[in-house]
Design an enzyme around this catalytic site. Sequence first.
Site, PDB file in Angstrom:
ATOM      1  CE  LYS B  78      27.811  16.177   4.100  1.00 31.97           C
ATOM      2  NZ  LYS B  78      29.237  15.819   3.940  1.00 31.97           N
ATOM      3  CB  SER B 159      30.715  16.136   7.639  1.00 28.35           C
ATOM      4  OG  SER B 159      30.851  16.012   6.234  1.00 28.35           O
ATOM      5  CB  SER B 183      33.009  14.010   5.061  1.00 29.52           C
ATOM      6  OG  SER B 183      33.492  14.810   6.111  1.00 29.52           O
TER       7      SER B 183
END
Lengths: 488, 499, 100
Positions: B78, B159, B183
């Site tokens: 990420k 997210s 998330s």
Amino acid sequence: MSDYRIKGETGEWEVVIGLEVHAQITTNAKLFSSAATAFGAEPNTQVSLVDAAMPGMLPVPNRECIRQAVRTGMAIEAQINRWSRFDRKNYFYADLPQGYQISQLYHPLVGEGAITVEADEKAGIPEPKVIGVERIHVEQDAGKLMHDQHPTMSYVDLNRSGVALMEIVSKPDMRSPAEAGAYVRKLRAILRYVGSCDGNMEEGSMRADVNVSVRRPGDEFGTRTETKNVNSVRFVMAVIEGEAKRQVELIESGGTVVQETRLYDPDRNETRSMRSKEDAHDYRYFPDPDLLPLELDDDFLVECRESLPELPDAKRDRYLALGISPYNADVLTAEVEAARWFDTLLDAGAKPVAAANWVTSELFGALNRMGRDLTDSPVSPQQAAELLGLVADGTISGTIAKQVFEKMLESGGGAAEIVERDGLKQTSDTGAIEAEIAKILAANADKVEQYKGGKEALFGFFVGQTMKAMQGKANPQVVNELLKKALG
Amino acid sequence: MTELTNLTVAQIRDGHRAGDFSAVEVAEAFSANVAGAKALNAFIVETPEHALEAAKQADADRAAGTLKPLSGVPIGMKDLFCTDGVQTTAASHMLEGFIPRYESTVSQKLWDAGAGMLGKLNLDQFAMGSSNETSYFGNVISPWRRKDGGNAALAPGGSSGGSSTAIAARLCPAATGTDTGGSIRQPAAFTGISGIKPTYGRCSRWGIVAFASSLDQAGPMARDVRDCAIMLENMAGFDAKDATSLNLPVPDWEAALSSDLKGKTVGIPKEYRLEGIDPDIDAMWDAGIAMLKDAGAAVVEISLPHTKYALPAYYIIAPAEASSNLARYDGVRYGLRDLPAKNSSGGGAGLQDMYAATRAEGFGPEVKRRIMIGTYVLSAGFYDAYYTQAQKVRTLIARDFEQAFASCDVILAPTAPSAAFGLGEKMADPLAMYLNDVFAVPASLAGLPAMSVPAALNREGLPLGLQIIGKAFDEQSVLNAGLAIEERAGFNARAEKWW
Amino acid sequence: MTIDQATVRKIASLARIAISDAEAAAMEGELNGILGWVEQLGEVDVTGVEPMTAVIPNTLRLRDDVIDADPLTGGNRRDDVLANAPAAMHGFFGVPKVIE
């Protein structure tokens, strides 16, 4: 009570002073990173990724910073909070990489304590005064901006960014520049005794935010201004004097004092309003979520207390009990180096009162002449003890001691060795002294007549002449006795 | 031979160890999938060379007999984790071009374990969002499509939407995620994969771009529970550089995996039964309860009375922390700098003008919105009413869980109140978007381990996830309950390739 | 509590985010919507409840006072610190001239 007053056109005004002293905690590494704290490094070399607030960086507190702040709190008999927290103070400035300063607002490490300043008649402090300390908290220092290197740019150096500070906040208990000066000096002495701050004001290790307001004696507090980053005792006193006068003139001419941040310009000896801080009043403090509450255990606190040295007040009391004069006790305890030197001298066997007199007059005088510090004194406490021992046991007189001391400074030799080598031993040989007395009385028959006629002041003349003839080595007591006998 | 990109982390690890294939073959196969999936926009930066390098090392290590736990496994990172020498943006214009000279603790641990990096995964800007639509680098598109004949682009969740999409589309077998208020779990649920947020403090936050410090927690996302366990073992661990890191040994979660729940009690929180919720969600939940019973667990109803207040509390606490955490993006030391020619009153622009212009330019609308809310709730006169009140409510929410765990070992609930929604459907209404995290946020506020596992397809053919919440430090019970569901749900649906 | 556009501008100024009038107008509605919603927290009886300080029971660790104990949190890496600076000048970060 201080009777310091500003005499305005409409009457007298009292000054109310509070100080927030920022003291750099003496540590190797920074408060939240392991970058070094040494003064004077190349720009941005003592900066870690943490201090530069790179993305994802986190603070981890340095134990020594907490320990030194706790010991400082203990040294002023303050409340030590076993549970405290770090808070963020949010504002934007180029010297503040995180966009917030990690400080302690809601739960400081150290609560209320007090510092006593000694009486100083000449400075208008007739008796010792206790100045309250509101709190001590630990926080990060900011970086440094340089404005004179480039026509349109300022340069940022983050070497100081993240260095640990203690903010020592006094109560608004001071009423004159002299009291404020005495408070800063005393606080500095305590910090240096404790070893929590080197007190070096030139290098910025200690600086004060000076809060000043004026009021009619007995009235409520007036509106205060805060003058930031004042870095000497002299400037602190000058700021108070100047700011109090400015406020009085402002009020008397129909104006009002605005609560604001001001900056001191030492070259012009005046303060001016700081534009850059104008809109920064809403700091949005909240607990730093990167740091858990700081909890101190018994072992930690015990070590802090047990490692405290004898502090100025206790030392002063001990010196007074030894018969040392209050003046000498003050002088000897003001600087931790002097006190340590003096204690070593006492440990080496010197008699306290004579030693105190000798250190404060002879030694300090000599160091002053040489432009030296006690820390690099050419004479060690042990050597000094030897010299004072020779006076105490009657081997040499005080006068000869001065000569011996001079020779010690010149050659670095020991006192006994010099006395022996130069034949400076005091003599109590009555025969030799009597012979010299006889010669002197014979050569000064007129003065002998006058003395016998009642002019007793001449006795000193005869003593002086005898001592001179004996080259200063005669035991003064023996000289006195023999002279009295001879003059009948 | 099975396509390499269909293998799980465990299968790659074991197959590589057994010599069934080389790590280089695996890395190249995944890199090819990454290169061929630009339409999904899952990656901000692709780093096939990094994956290849690690693969070569893995093959050499196999020859030398020095294999590491993740040798031969390429993963996605990420783009919230700082990676040494590789652009790290947090999906923001602010950090576009920012190349850290340091490696986050979690990513370093993964490289040390032998994993390779396929690239930096897209996300909601500064991890603020639930649909991946706030990324400066464009939204990620879910590989899933509704079975309605239309080709509406769906949200991959957020997210960690790049992570969820990349795994679901077989661009990588596993990826890192971060979870502040759901998330990891919500995007996992939206894309039919698994993901676990461990106990707060298990994974070091050092080197992860901060959103809300008291909530942020890294965790793995992968295709199944075992892979989550393997990944988490190699991400977690004490880090002296993070003051909130837990100084505990990392359990051998994989070895202790067991879907036998005899003697365990599962709590069903009655407050999570929402009025008017999608019946497919309730049906999935009921099915999940049956599965856990089948695995031997006892089921009890529990009460988490302050559930309703979790989301509002979160939307005070998280923005407050974010407003401060994001103050460092000021154009001075890194990232974007925008110095206008003139200030607003026509004079020469100064430092403060530079701040305002840089931050206006560098932050997207959702980030600005949260900074504004956070700034407001911390400002003079409002701090106690908002922030202190929210932190008190947070105490009550944590207490709710503590009391509930007196009578159960894990809690079962839906991960999200709906399946994936269409891109653009909720962007106009921030509040509607926030409500997506209604089931995820309470565990975040209490710092508890929680995971999402795929449980069913809804009537539109989209995946739905079940959430298991555990006691602090008890990731094992969470993983085990997840495994029990995984085995019984038999979820093996995957998005048909259209990209 | 509702906020007006002047308040929006004040918050934006505190947060150092430049906003246009149109943005301020749009944000007024959004922020009021969110703030109105979070205000339901006021209903909760929090008598005697302490604000959360540590989400997981854990105490603050303190580190030893050792310089550059870990290179990742130590100094002597000016190049790394300045590597991404928009204006690195002679070992400093350059910013528009500041008047104090």
